[in-house]
Scaffold this active site. Sequence first.
Site, PDB file in Angstrom:
ATOM      1  N   SER A 170       0.833  -1.201   0.000  1.00  0.00           N
ATOM      2  CA  SER A 170       0.000   0.000   0.000  1.00  0.00           C
ATOM      3  C   SER A 170       0.874   1.261   0.000  1.00  0.00           C
ATOM      4  CB  SER A 170      -0.960  -0.040   1.182  1.00  0.00           C
ATOM      5  OG  SER A 170      -2.016   0.869   1.022  1.00  0.00           O
ATOM      6  N   ASP A 221      -9.691  -5.455  -4.395  1.00  0.00           N
ATOM      7  CA  ASP A 221      -9.127  -4.480  -3.468  1.00  0.00           C
ATOM      8  C   ASP A 221     -10.007  -3.234  -3.486  1.00  0.00           C
ATOM      9  OD1 ASP A 221      -7.559  -2.448  -2.234  1.00  0.00           O
ATOM     10  OD2 ASP A 221      -5.718  -3.519  -2.750  1.00  0.00           O
ATOM     11  N   HIS A 241      -7.621  -5.854   0.178  1.00  0.00           N
ATOM     12  CA  HIS A 241      -6.419  -5.034   0.328  1.00  0.00           C
ATOM     13  C   HIS A 241      -5.464  -5.619   1.372  1.00  0.00           C
ATOM     14  CE1 HIS A 241      -3.980  -1.510  -0.176  1.00  0.00           C
ATOM     15  NE2 HIS A 241      -4.101  -1.141   1.083  1.00  0.00           N
TER      16      HIS A 241
END
Length: 275
Positions: A97, A226, A255
């Site tokens: 991320s 996601d 995610h």
Amino acid sequence: MSRITTKDGTGLFYKDWGSKEAQPILFSHGWPLSADVWDTQMVFFADQGFRTVAHDRRSHGRSDQVWANNTMDQYADDLAELIQTLDLHDVILVGHSTGGGEVTRYIGRHGTARVAKVALIGAVPPLMLMTEANQGGLPIDAFDGIRAGTFNNRSQFFRDLTIPFYGYNREGAVISDGIRDEFWRQGMMGGLKGQLDSIRAFSESDFHADLAKFDVPTLVLHGDDDQIVPIGASALETVKIVKDAVLKIYPGADHGLTQTHQDRFNADLLAFIRN
């Protein structure tokens, strides 16, 4: 606790596990978490014979909460200082991320002289924000909502965020209260100002030029469900820029797949590293 002090006087907490003589893997965490989110991977890969390192980004976790310099450039420079201080060479960089942005900007600013391979997991590059040139991105309203939720009632917002983060709003999902509690704990350890600044850093940083500088084997791994970093504007665009990048998609994955798909992820990352 292990710490380094950066050139601007910021104290950064880090973990350094496994043999110091082994090849290092450095893990960079997502927002608003800390190095603790990588504990399982750190133990797994240390048991496989690697040195594993992870740090708390400035204003996150146990690192100093600073008022200024919560930017992607500074995150990358902090990463460089950690790598230099620990004298890491032939390092494998793994970023999830926001951490994927941090790793990418590190290469853009500091090159790959110390880097063997890179893995970008559910990562934010090349650009999350919708612009005229990036129509697949998310509108600014989405990030303004994250800012408002974090500012107005951070504790509740972090707890609510776990639902889409881990795909717990999907049919058949098995909700783990433990994972939700741990996300909340890590998020609440960070500083509000730095976390607010980080929203701009991860959403508005343009990584196209950084990705063009990649010249080491690269794994781009993403879940196609996601809900935080949609795959279309991230992984699918990144592999168009990074030469010979390996794209691995987890159908239906969320995610937080490093946790919800822990064993599969560990095995796939190990295979990439050893290939």
